[in-house]
Design an enzyme around this catalytic site. Structure first.
Site, mmCIF file in Angstrom:
data_model
loop_
_atom_site.group_PDB
_atom_site.id
_atom_site.type_symbol
_atom_site.label_atom_id
_atom_site.label_comp_id
_atom_site.label_asym_id
_atom_site.label_seq_id
_atom_site.Cartn_x
_atom_site.Cartn_y
_atom_site.Cartn_z
ATOM 1 N N GLY A 193 22.294 -8.601 80.558
ATOM 2 C CA GLY A 193 22.341 -9.917 79.935
ATOM 3 C C GLY A 193 22.946 -10.999 80.802
ATOM 4 O O GLY A 193 23.054 -12.148 80.368
ATOM 5 N N LYS A 240 16.183 -14.148 86.480
ATOM 6 C CA LYS A 240 17.279 -15.106 86.337
ATOM 7 C C LYS A 240 17.582 -15.740 87.693
ATOM 8 O O LYS A 240 17.676 -15.050 88.713
ATOM 9 C CB LYS A 240 18.530 -14.405 85.798
ATOM 10 C CG LYS A 240 18.348 -13.816 84.413
ATOM 11 C CD LYS A 240 18.235 -14.893 83.351
ATOM 12 C CE LYS A 240 18.154 -14.302 81.954
ATOM 13 N NZ LYS A 240 18.166 -15.324 80.902
ATOM 14 N N ASP A 263 14.434 -18.435 84.983
ATOM 15 C CA ASP A 263 15.347 -18.904 83.940
ATOM 16 C C ASP A 263 16.689 -19.257 84.577
ATOM 17 O O ASP A 263 17.356 -18.395 85.137
ATOM 18 C CB ASP A 263 15.526 -17.807 82.891
ATOM 19 C CG ASP A 263 16.334 -18.265 81.688
ATOM 20 O OD1 ASP A 263 16.842 -19.401 81.704
ATOM 21 O OD2 ASP A 263 16.468 -17.475 80.725
ATOM 22 N N GLU A 282 12.863 -22.049 82.955
ATOM 23 C CA GLU A 282 13.451 -22.084 81.613
ATOM 24 C C GLU A 282 14.864 -22.658 81.654
ATOM 25 O O GLU A 282 15.638 -22.338 82.558
ATOM 26 C CB GLU A 282 13.467 -20.665 81.053
ATOM 27 C CG GLU A 282 13.979 -20.521 79.644
ATOM 28 C CD GLU A 282 13.829 -19.088 79.152
ATOM 29 O OE1 GLU A 282 14.650 -18.674 78.307
ATOM 30 O OE2 GLU A 282 12.909 -18.391 79.604
ATOM 31 N N GLU A 331 15.973 -22.087 73.505
ATOM 32 C CA GLU A 331 16.892 -20.997 73.167
ATOM 33 C C GLU A 331 18.197 -21.508 72.571
ATOM 34 O O GLU A 331 18.760 -20.885 71.672
ATOM 35 C CB GLU A 331 17.160 -20.188 74.433
ATOM 36 C CG GLU A 331 18.244 -19.151 74.352
ATOM 37 C CD GLU A 331 18.458 -18.441 75.678
ATOM 38 O OE1 GLU A 331 19.514 -17.818 75.838
ATOM 39 O OE2 GLU A 331 17.570 -18.502 76.548
ATOM 40 N N ASP A 346 14.205 -19.634 68.430
ATOM 41 C CA ASP A 346 15.179 -18.546 68.356
ATOM 42 C C ASP A 346 15.446 -18.263 66.879
ATOM 43 O O ASP A 346 15.704 -19.178 66.098
ATOM 44 C CB ASP A 346 16.480 -18.942 69.070
ATOM 45 C CG ASP A 346 17.488 -17.807 69.113
ATOM 46 O OD1 ASP A 346 17.655 -17.201 70.178
ATOM 47 O OD2 ASP A 346 18.127 -17.531 68.078
ATOM 48 N N HIS A 401 12.288 -16.997 72.360
ATOM 49 C CA HIS A 401 13.408 -16.334 73.009
ATOM 50 C C HIS A 401 13.752 -15.084 72.203
ATOM 51 O O HIS A 401 13.735 -15.097 70.975
ATOM 52 C CB HIS A 401 14.617 -17.270 73.040
ATOM 53 C CG HIS A 401 15.897 -16.585 73.425
ATOM 54 N ND1 HIS A 401 16.955 -16.413 72.545
ATOM 55 C CD2 HIS A 401 16.287 -16.034 74.590
ATOM 56 C CE1 HIS A 401 17.942 -15.796 73.164
ATOM 57 N NE2 HIS A 401 17.566 -15.541 74.403
ATOM 58 N N GLU A 404 9.262 -12.941 74.452
ATOM 59 C CA GLU A 404 10.210 -12.231 75.307
ATOM 60 C C GLU A 404 10.564 -10.865 74.724
ATOM 61 O O GLU A 404 10.661 -10.690 73.508
ATOM 62 C CB GLU A 404 11.479 -13.060 75.482
ATOM 63 C CG GLU A 404 12.477 -12.439 76.444
ATOM 64 C CD GLU A 404 13.652 -13.351 76.755
ATOM 65 O OE1 GLU A 404 14.295 -13.164 77.807
ATOM 66 O OE2 GLU A 404 13.935 -14.262 75.931
#
Length: 546
Positions: free
Chosen positions: A127, A325, A353, A379, A408, A431, A458, A489
């Site tokens: 994450g 990311k 992102d 993103e 998001e 979201d 998201h 996603e």
């Protein structure tokens, strides 16, 4: 400790186990202030003996007073005690069960042989991104019970990253008076009014309105209501929505602040037009599912060896869309993006992102240097509140073939309205727990349809995949009627903790078949991962103390 009435299934009414003179103790964590059920019981007599010298403080809240009339008795005839029937009203009881804060562990670090079941997600880099480097995936969890004896419960969650979850819990408790003792039929019969009641509390809205902690709490409560409604109807949530007539569906939406873009009449017309081919699209979803992309391969905290292994495994599993990311270090981004692009090949789809890392000029400059890797979108390139900043970035990157995606962390439907008006995004990301549950997401899906902007939700986190799959499947069947440039996603973490986890087949979400919103967690997972008194966290905190 504080005293509250109700229980978690052991007993009905104000007391515990049916005894109105006994109450359940709620303990307050000295470390974070979160309130948790202690499992202990005391009598009113022992309560009266607790004086100023007592180490614990007791508060007998009026709404939970054991001296009040127990629900379901003759003095309260609106509470039905007869066996449930299709027409019997369902009332939310005082049983408002709310674990304080949740932080989850994973089954092990990807690419390693060891398992770290007692470790929060931050220890494995799961994450992690440019702005959130050490997330402990968490959630505030709401359980609604009613006085109907069929045992149905509504489960609701909102996703957080660890610290602060206890603040969301406090906000949920503050919303409780708007829910307790209400008939489910009355709530859903005027869902717009109920939504506005929650979001327009004359005092709570001062710490919003419709944004931040209080809106996350609103989402948790409403998610539980939608779960309970879908279960009562015996349908998965997406099917409950699909089967609603346009007028009923629209009656769930609060159009306040967005009628300059979308009126109730326009929303009904969009839904009526989408009736054409609806049956065929539902059959298509049931047969093939909704296309997904994976973020699990390229968290910013993963070493190259892990990144390569996970990309290789994803390709073998049929994944064709990948997100990486970026945003912390340009040269590192170039190296990692080159590694991933070389692994997946030129024909696969790559997204990037930045998780709100950059200023506007920086975002344009940075993405110009990453354009060689042909990303479909960037993103969250800047602050989620900067509508005009997103518009400037979108305009600057359009000649490079790079779209802007965001949503998001958009506060509410008003921010989405302005993003659409300003032509600030090419891909819209709803979201399921950031906005005001299904109700507010419906308004955003309809606005996206009007502006012809594809919705790519998201997901990830704790339960976000489980929830948002319902919304995007509904969107295809009943609103957008298109899969062009659309995908949802997927993150392969923590699904094992849910009673009805997502089903991915050939890189697509298969429509859930179980009734409800897929929000219910396994009891053992709830018990073990509760923060800070669950087994997982006790072991970890003890180890850290040593």
């Amino acid at each position: 400790m504080v005293l509250e009435g109700g229980g978690t299934g052991e007993g009905r009414g104000r007391g515990v186990g049916g005894d109105p003179e006994r109450v359940r103790l709620v303990e307050q964590c000295p470390r974070c202030g979160a309130e948790t059920w202690s499992g202990k019981r005391v009598s009113q007599g022992s309560l009266s003996r607790a004086g100023p010298s007592s180490p614990s403080k007791f508060h007998n809240f009026p709404e939970f007073s054991s001296a009040a009339t127990p629900p379901g008795c003759a003095a309260n005839p609106r509470r039905l005690r007869a066996p449930p029937s299709p027409c019997a009203p369902r009332r939310v009881q005082q049983t408002w069960w709310l674990p304080s804060a949740w932080a989850w562990c994973t089954a092990g670090s990807p690419g390693s042989q060891s398992t770290t079941c007692a470790s929060p997600t931050s220890l494995g880099g799961h994450g992690s991104d440019a702005m959130h480097t050490d997330p402990d995936y968490s959630a505030a969890y709401v359980v609604l019970e009613t006085d109907v004896e069929d045992g149905l419960k509504g489960y609701g969650i909102t996703f957080t990253l660890g610290r602060g979850t206890e603040v969301v819990v406090c906000a949920v408790n503050a919303l409780a008076p708007h829910v307790l003792n209400k008939d489910l039929g009355d709530i859903v019969g005027d869902f717009r009014g109920f939504y506005r009641q929650l979001t327009s509390d004359g005092q709570l809205r001062w710490i919003g309105p419709e944004k931040g902690v209080v809106h996350l709490a609103t989402a948790a409560v409403l998610n539980a209501v939608w779960d309970l409604w879908a279960k009562q109807e015996g349908k998965p949530l997406w099917k409950l929505l699909v089967d609603m007539d346009p007028q009923t569906l629209v009656s769930c939406i609060d159009f306040r602040y967005i009628t300059d873009v979308l009126t109730e009449e326009e929303a009904c017309e969009i839904l009526r037009q989408s009736q054409v081919g609806k049956k065929e699209r539902e059959e298509q979803m049931l047969a093939h599912g909704y296309p997904a992309y994976t973020t699990s391969c390229a968290w910013l905290g993963y070493p190259d060896a892990t990144l390569k292994q996970l990309c290789s495994e994803a390709l073998k599993d049929g994944w064709t869309r990948f997100k990486v990311k970026v945003g912390a270090d340009l040269q590192d981004d170039i190296r990692r993006c080159r590694l991933i692009r070389n692994m997946i090949g030129p024909e696969k789809t790559l997204m990037m992102d930045a998780n709100q890392r950059w200023d506007v000029p920086e975002a344009v400059e940075w993405m110009t240097k990453l354009a060689e890797f042909k990303p479909l979108w960037i993103e969250e390139p800047t602050s989620p509140d900067d509508i005009l900043g997103h518009a400037a970035i979108s305009k600057a990157l359009a000649p490079l073939g790079i779209g802007v995606a965001t949503g998001e962390q958009c506060h509410n439907r008003v921010i989405f309205k302005q993003l659409l008006q300003a032509k600030a995004l090419k891909f819209l990301q709803i979201d399921s727990c950031r906005l005001g549950s299904v109700n507010e997401n419906l308004s955003v899906l309809l606005m996206a349809k009007k502006f012809d902007i594809p919705v790519c939700p998201h997901a990830g986190g704790v339960g976000l995949c489980e929830l948002v799959q319902h919304l995007i499947i509904f969107d295809f069947i009943s609103v957008s009627a298109s899969l062009q440039d659309r995908m949802c996603e997927y993150v392969d973490h923590l699904h094992e903790h849910f009673k009805y986890p997502v089903l991915i087949r050939e890189a697509s979400y298969m429509p859930p078949k179980d009734a409800g919103y897929s929000t219910e967690m396994k009891e053992d997972s709830v018990k073990r991962h509760r923060y800070p008194d669950g087994e997982v966290w006790k072991k970890l905190l003890t180890a850290q103390g040593n």
